[in-house]
Design a protein around this motif. Sequence first.
Motif, PDB file in Angstrom:
ATOM      1  N   ARG A 171       0.828  -1.205   0.000  1.00 45.07           N
ATOM      2  CA  ARG A 171       0.000   0.000   0.000  1.00 45.07           C
ATOM      3  C   ARG A 171       0.856   1.246   0.000  1.00 45.07           C
ATOM      4  O   ARG A 171       2.042   1.219   0.316  1.00 45.07           O
ATOM      5  CB  ARG A 171      -0.917   0.010   1.218  1.00 45.07           C
ATOM      6  N   SER A 173       0.746   4.829   1.956  1.00 47.69           N
ATOM      7  CA  SER A 173       0.144   5.524   3.085  1.00 47.69           C
ATOM      8  C   SER A 173       0.443   7.014   2.990  1.00 47.69           C
ATOM      9  O   SER A 173       1.480   7.412   2.450  1.00 47.69           O
ATOM     10  CB  SER A 173       0.678   4.972   4.409  1.00 47.69           C
ATOM     11  N   THR A 188      -4.642   5.435   4.277  1.00 47.19           N
ATOM     12  CA  THR A 188      -4.227   4.665   3.105  1.00 47.19           C
ATOM     13  C   THR A 188      -4.672   5.378   1.835  1.00 47.19           C
ATOM     14  O   THR A 188      -5.852   5.714   1.682  1.00 47.19           O
ATOM     15  CB  THR A 188      -4.824   3.252   3.143  1.00 47.19           C
ATOM     16  N   GLU A 191      -4.411   0.519  -1.823  1.00 46.82           N
ATOM     17  CA  GLU A 191      -3.921  -0.826  -1.578  1.00 46.82           C
ATOM     18  C   GLU A 191      -3.854  -1.553  -2.906  1.00 46.82           C
ATOM     19  O   GLU A 191      -4.810  -1.508  -3.694  1.00 46.82           O
ATOM     20  CB  GLU A 191      -4.834  -1.596  -0.620  1.00 46.82           C
TER      21      GLU A 191
END
Length: 290
Positions: A171, A173, A188, A191
């Motif tokens: 992912r 962030s 996030t 993903e």
Amino acid sequence: MHGNTIVEGLAFPEGARWREGALYFSDMHSHQVLRWSAGRLEVLAHIPQKPSGLGFLDEDTLLVASQHDRRVFRIDLRDPGAEPVLHADLTQAASWHLNDLLTDQEGRAYVGNFGSGAPPGEDITPASLALVDVDGSVRAVADDLLFPNGMALRRGGTELVVAETRSSPGRLSVFDVAADGSLSGRRTLVEFESEWPDGLAVDSEDGIWVASPFSDEVIRVDVDGHVTDRLAVANPYAVALGGQDGRDLFVCTAKTWVPEGAAVQRTGAIEVRRVDVPASELRAVARRSR
């Protein structure tokens, strides 16, 4: 060389940064920091404990993360070949080898680390993200990151995007950046399905280019986290945007990341892809060295 390859015969190129007509990068497993400009390749420094991420303290000074001894060194760009000078000691802040490094407009450096020595396929220890101030002082600004890797500043430097390579799934962030460089508001951005995000670069629309070595592509994610582009590139580990018009995407590639094989096989290369959206105008500092 192939038509889209500007440098080859490297061990393992990493940490690419474009600045004022030149591409700076580490050749990790040959222990060198290099600069490429107008077809000429120049060795700037030798880092015995393996160089990784790069950034600019000011217009005359390059910072480099030295992996195994967990230190950041200064390289004087006015005197290529001079001995690097210790800038910061991260042995208390980093639980394992240092990784990527990104400087902001003040010359402060965000520095990630592996967390632990667990190989791919095994659970890795969460790591902290450190901030090295311009005076070399060190503090942790985020915790519990799963292999913090490539980083990019966007929205005028008010947000930091971090690739968590070993999260499951991988992912990107995002953190809010305070005036003193502190981070908060973790969330996030995207993903991925099976991709392991590695190096990052930001464009002028706050889109993020992501190196995805194990799916053999570089991926663009827009400001809202949607994938807009996928370009086929074999074994990409790091990216930088630059060139004369800002639309050259420089990609660091290598057929193996394993140190022993990379140092002998020297399959590392810098490739170039043309993209539509130019580099962000958010620059590293242009102040004179101290």
